[in-house]
Design an enzyme around this catalytic site. Structure first.
Site, PDB file in Angstrom:
ATOM      1  N   ARG A 118      58.108  22.377  -6.545  1.00 30.31           N
ATOM      2  CA  ARG A 118      58.169  20.906  -6.400  1.00 30.31           C
ATOM      3  C   ARG A 118      57.041  20.219  -7.180  1.00 30.31           C
ATOM      4  NH1 ARG A 118      61.743  23.394  -4.533  1.00 30.31           N
ATOM      5  NH2 ARG A 118      62.534  23.328  -2.409  1.00 30.31           N
ATOM      6  N   SER A 191      61.304  14.325   2.064  1.00 38.40           N
ATOM      7  CA  SER A 191      60.212  15.026   2.751  1.00 38.40           C
ATOM      8  C   SER A 191      58.930  14.209   2.588  1.00 38.40           C
ATOM      9  CB  SER A 191      59.976  16.398   2.131  1.00 38.40           C
ATOM     10  OG  SER A 191      61.123  17.192   2.272  1.00 38.40           O
ATOM     11  N   GLU A 287      53.746  14.472   0.414  1.00 42.47           N
ATOM     12  CA  GLU A 287      54.528  14.734  -0.798  1.00 42.47           C
ATOM     13  C   GLU A 287      54.917  13.415  -1.473  1.00 42.47           C
ATOM     14  OE1 GLU A 287      57.477  17.927  -0.911  1.00 42.47           O
ATOM     15  OE2 GLU A 287      58.929  16.459  -1.614  1.00 42.47           O
TER      16      GLU A 287
HETATM   17  P1  NAP Z   1      64.904  24.571   5.873  1.00 38.82           P
HETATM   18  O1  NAP Z   1      66.039  25.430   5.490  1.00 38.82           O
HETATM   19  O2  NAP Z   1      64.772  24.051   7.257  1.00 38.82           O
HETATM   20  O3  NAP Z   1      63.548  25.260   5.430  1.00 38.82           O
HETATM   21  C1  NAP Z   1      62.289  24.640   5.669  1.00 38.82           C
HETATM   22  C2  NAP Z   1      61.261  25.297   4.795  1.00 38.82           C
HETATM   23  O4  NAP Z   1      61.314  26.731   4.998  1.00 38.82           O
HETATM   24  C3  NAP Z   1      61.438  25.067   3.308  1.00 38.82           C
HETATM   25  O5  NAP Z   1      60.169  24.920   2.765  1.00 38.82           O
HETATM   26  C4  NAP Z   1      62.058  26.354   2.819  1.00 38.82           C
HETATM   27  O6  NAP Z   1      61.630  26.733   1.503  1.00 38.82           O
HETATM   28  C5  NAP Z   1      61.530  27.379   3.757  1.00 38.82           C
HETATM   29  N1  NAP Z   1      62.533  28.439   3.867  1.00 38.82           N
HETATM   30  C6  NAP Z   1      63.649  28.430   4.622  1.00 38.82           C
HETATM   31  N2  NAP Z   1      64.297  29.618   4.519  1.00 38.82           N
HETATM   32  C7  NAP Z   1      63.584  30.366   3.664  1.00 38.82           C
HETATM   33  C8  NAP Z   1      63.711  31.684   3.162  1.00 38.82           C
HETATM   34  N3  NAP Z   1      64.722  32.483   3.545  1.00 38.82           N
HETATM   35  N4  NAP Z   1      62.773  32.131   2.284  1.00 38.82           N
HETATM   36  C9  NAP Z   1      61.770  31.362   1.915  1.00 38.82           C
HETATM   37  N5  NAP Z   1      61.575  30.096   2.357  1.00 38.82           N
HETATM   38  C10 NAP Z   1      62.465  29.615   3.224  1.00 38.82           C
HETATM   39  O7  NAP Z   1      64.925  23.400   4.837  1.00 38.82           O
HETATM   40  P2  NAP Z   1      65.267  21.877   4.988  1.00 38.82           P
HETATM   41  O8  NAP Z   1      64.013  21.144   5.277  1.00 38.82           O
HETATM   42  O9  NAP Z   1      66.479  21.640   5.827  1.00 38.82           O
HETATM   43  O10 NAP Z   1      65.688  21.594   3.487  1.00 38.82           O
HETATM   44  C11 NAP Z   1      66.727  22.317   2.864  1.00 38.82           C
HETATM   45  C12 NAP Z   1      66.397  22.509   1.411  1.00 38.82           C
HETATM   46  O11 NAP Z   1      66.292  21.251   0.752  1.00 38.82           O
HETATM   47  C13 NAP Z   1      65.080  23.233   1.201  1.00 38.82           C
HETATM   48  O12 NAP Z   1      65.229  24.079   0.090  1.00 38.82           O
HETATM   49  C14 NAP Z   1      64.114  22.097   0.925  1.00 38.82           C
HETATM   50  O13 NAP Z   1      63.041  22.498   0.097  1.00 38.82           O
HETATM   51  C15 NAP Z   1      64.991  21.069   0.221  1.00 38.82           C
HETATM   52  N6  NAP Z   1      64.563  19.692   0.511  1.00 38.82           N
HETATM   53  C16 NAP Z   1      63.631  19.103  -0.272  1.00 38.82           C
HETATM   54  C17 NAP Z   1      63.247  17.794   0.017  1.00 38.82           C
HETATM   55  C18 NAP Z   1      62.221  17.057  -0.788  1.00 38.82           C
HETATM   56  O14 NAP Z   1      62.092  15.848  -0.632  1.00 38.82           O
HETATM   57  N7  NAP Z   1      61.456  17.723  -1.598  1.00 38.82           N
HETATM   58  C19 NAP Z   1      63.797  17.101   1.074  1.00 38.82           C
HETATM   59  C20 NAP Z   1      64.704  17.745   1.848  1.00 38.82           C
HETATM   60  C21 NAP Z   1      65.085  19.040   1.567  1.00 38.82           C
HETATM   61  P3  NAP Z   1      62.205  25.993   0.200  1.00 38.82           P
HETATM   62  O15 NAP Z   1      61.617  24.637   0.207  1.00 38.82           O
HETATM   63  O16 NAP Z   1      61.674  26.859  -0.904  1.00 38.82           O
HETATM   64  O17 NAP Z   1      63.679  26.004   0.292  1.00 38.82           O
END
Ligand code: NAP
Length: 292
Positions: A118, A191, A287
């Protein structure tokens, strides 16, 4: 001068005293490459999800996991947007930007942009230096990536074992619509906090107090802990302070329930940070880009 993309990762704490520039180029150009690959060149002002839909409709795989991420094409390399096991840098080919210091056009490739989780050089020493004009991604007839746990579960609900990129897009849209408030309907900047990274010693201390704490080992060392889990476990999910609030579907998202000013969102963020620090000893980092 402030260069604004879709504004989806920005919080205004007050009026900006200067010129705000938004790139409005929205054209799409396609180059056919060998092996069924394509290079899709998109204007930086195009909505990111429009580009994803355009590519998926034509069966070009690579960015379908990044469906429904708000913001513009020009914002994608800055944040190196990522979701459900894929990040933008995986498909990035090149971009063209106007150097606001020299007035010259510059073409940049992956090694120039220093992509990280990110993150990119555009958030560090190149902040506010370039106006990104066009972005090219390389896509192809590759198998979609669907090993991210929540994505696999969503696909399994429909008995899908070998999804197409269109099926992955539909699954991602379904998950996001359930969990993340739509910024077109409820003001939010995605986020609000970064997911903190802790070392082994810190993780063991945390686990001794909270055995359910999720933590993911990183190849570069350390463990990523979901900020949303920390905030939720401090009791913040769904809480409001006037018009400022924490989403009731995902505690990593701060929302404007109506009428809240930027400083009220910041005051709520500060309260949340203090409580996470008090309970877990972790200082959350923001962020969202705050414009003062
Ligand atoms: P989530 O699945 O609840 O996961 C929360 C966090 O745990 C994220 O940082 C995710 O890493 C990590 N994670 C979950 N499973 C994993 C695995 N098997 N191995 C390694 N890391 C793991 O995520 P969420 O919050 O609902 O979001 C879903 C996806 O959308 C995520 O990839 C998240 O990064 C992305 N997202 C980004 C934003 C933003 O504004 N930047 C907002 C919403 C969602 P990762 O981040 O590497 O996936």
């Amino acid at each position: 001068m402030l260069v604004l993309g879709g504004g989806s990762n920005v919080l205004f704490a007050g009026d900006y005293d200067g010129l705000v520039v938004r790139c409005q180029f929205r054209e799409i150009e396609v180059l056919r490459l060998a092996g069924g690959q394509v290079e899709v060149i998109a204007g930086a002002g195009l909505a990111w999800d429009h580009l994803v839909g355009y590519c998926v409709d034509r069966g070009w795989s690579g960015i379908e996991n990044l469906s429904l991420i708000p913001g513009s094409v020009g914002g994608a390399p800055i944040q190196n947007i990522g979701a459900y096991g894929v990040e933008f840098s995986c498909c990035f080919a090149w971009l063209e930007a106007l150097d606001l210091q020299t007035g010259r056009l510059k073409r940049m490739e992956s090694r120039d942009c220093r992509f990280a989780y990110r993150d990119s050089r555009f958030k560090a020493d190149w902040r506010d230096r370039f106006l990104i004009l066009r972005v090219a991604v390389r896509l192809g007839p590759t198998e979609p990536v669907f090993d991210y746990p929540s994505l696999r579960e969503e696909l399994a609900l429909g008995d899908v074992n070998r999804p197409t990129c269109a099926m992955v897009r539909s699954a991602v849209i379904a998950i996001r619509n359930r969990r993340l408030p739509n910024p077109a309907l409820v003001g939010n900047a995605g986020s609000f906090f970064k997911n903190p990274v802790v070392d082994t010693e810190r993780l063991e201390t945390l686990l001794s107090a909270d055995r359910d704490l999720p933590a993911f080992a990183l190849s570069e060392g350390g463990y990523r802990v979901p900020a949303g889990w920390l905030v939720e476990n401090c009791g913040w999910k769904g809480v409001s302070r006037g018009g400022a609030g924490v989403s009731s579907t995902h505690a990593i998202v701060l929302i404007n329930r109506g009428g809240a000013e930027g400083r009220e969102i910041l005051a709520l963020a500060a309260e949340i940070e203090a409580s996470v620090q008090a309970r877990f000893g972790i200082q959350l980092e923001r962020e969202v880009r705050v414009i003062h």
